[in-house]
Design an enzyme around this catalytic site. Structure first.
Site, PDB file in Angstrom:
ATOM      1  N   ASP A 122       4.736   3.973   8.093  1.00 35.69           N
ATOM      2  CA  ASP A 122       3.949   3.367   9.152  1.00 35.69           C
ATOM      3  C   ASP A 122       4.885   3.078  10.335  1.00 35.69           C
ATOM      4  OD1 ASP A 122       2.390   3.238   6.871  1.00 35.69           O
ATOM      5  OD2 ASP A 122       1.756   1.200   7.166  1.00 35.69           O
ATOM      6  N   ASP A 138       0.811  -1.215   0.000  1.00 36.90           N
ATOM      7  CA  ASP A 138       0.000   0.000   0.000  1.00 36.90           C
ATOM      8  C   ASP A 138       0.848   1.270   0.000  1.00 36.90           C
ATOM      9  OD1 ASP A 138       0.764  -0.744   2.591  1.00 36.90           O
ATOM     10  OD2 ASP A 138      -0.919   0.280   3.543  1.00 36.90           O
ATOM     11  N   HIS A 139       2.173   1.107  -0.058  1.00 37.45           N
ATOM     12  CA  HIS A 139       3.057   2.269  -0.123  1.00 37.45           C
ATOM     13  C   HIS A 139       3.954   2.258  -1.360  1.00 37.45           C
ATOM     14  CE1 HIS A 139       2.274   3.722   4.053  1.00 37.45           C
ATOM     15  NE2 HIS A 139       1.838   2.481   4.149  1.00 37.45           N
TER      16      HIS A 139
END
Length: 301
Positions: free
Chosen positions: A210, A64-65
């Site tokens: 994160d 997701d990054h």
């Protein structure tokens, strides 16, 4: 300095939410921070001139990054990009991208450079005469860094009325803006502060996503103007943080408070929650100046 949030939600893309990516424009430079799936679509949707992006900063190699990166690199080739592209990210990112280019036989027509990171200490990864970018080591399930973007101080601003009053020739203007005093033909010394104005204070922006609650980031981002910090969960789900290595809104606010940040932007929300305002309210019990990221949201910093 301004920030456009392209995506700010955790895990998977959905119909109305996008994974992490954002564009920071600073001193006429455009930096892409993380590149989740769908980033290039968001760049087009929000009419950002992404051909100006020469440096991409990837925090870690969770999908997701980073899953949008190969698509963006390929699109640059299709658009006949000629300018060098620099990708800064964890060790392994070069292998990840080059394997895809190799198997698809889609080599770039421009120079593609990888700056692979593996240090657990903060280090400078980009610097020119206007901006410095340093890593912020984070604590996640895999190796991860945030990034601190710092403007360099501008030259002093010329007080045109003052220099004209003293009859100072234009050939001395750059020297004056550099901070030098001025000696007139009659020997009189004019202090620089009489000939110039102070420049605008340099700004700074810290990106932290994160990570679990991690106090070692505090001295690195001390007194930062704007802090973007992940807040995947609300306090009611704090028990999930240690397992997933994420942070609550309240914990992010505590980092902002201890770092003496001027402003906190929350992001990387779990999609289990229906209202993002709950994150803001929770964070404001600890730190007052809180804003909420959202896909497409623009911040004039």
């Amino acid at each position: 300095m301004n920030l456009t949030i392209l995506g700010c939600y955790a895990a998977t893309p959905r119909t109305l939410t996008n994974p992490t990516a954002q564009v920071l424009e600073i001193k006429n430079r455009m930096f892409l921070i993380d590149c989740g799936e769908g980033t290039q679509v968001q760049l087009r949707k929000h009419k950002l001139r992404f051909s100006k992006i020469n440096h991409i900063f990837i925090s870690h190699l969770h999908g997701d990054h980073v899953f949008g990166l190969i698509g963006l690199i390929s699109t640059f080739s299709l658009l006949n990009r000629q300018t060098d592209l620099h990708v800064h990210g964890p060790k392994g990112i070069k292998e990840m991208i080059l394997l895809q280019l190799k198997l698809s036989k889609a080599w770039t027509g421009y120079n593609l450079y990888f700056d692979e990171l593996e240090s657990d200490e903060s280090q400078v990864v980009f610097e020119d005469d206007k901006v410095k970018v340093s890593t912020i080591p984070l604590k996640h399930r895999i190796y991860a860094n945030g990034y601190l973007f710092e403007e360099k101080e501008d030259p002093r601003k010329l007080n045109v009325a003052a220099v004209e009053e003293y009859g100072i020739e234009t050939c001395y203007y750059n020297k004056i803006k550099a901070g030098h005093d001025m000696k007139l033909d009659d020997g009189k010394l004019i202090p620089n502060k009489e000939l110039t104005f102070d420049p605008a204070p340099p700004k700074s922006y810290a990106f932290c996503s994160d990570t679990v609650y991690h106090e070692p980031v505090i001295p690195i981002i001390k007194d930062v103007d704007v802090l973007y910090h992940e807040s995947t969960f609300l306090d009611s789900e704090e028990h999930l943080c240690e397992r997933t290595m994420h942070t609550t809104a309240k914990q992010a606010a505590l980092i902002a408070k201890k770092a003496n940040a001027k402003k906190l932007i929350l992001g990387h929300f779990s999609t289990r929650y229906k209202s993002m305002e709950l994150f803001k309210k929770e964070a404001q019990t600890v730190f007052e100046n809180v804003d909420i990221a959202d896909d497409g949201k623009f911040f004039d910093l």
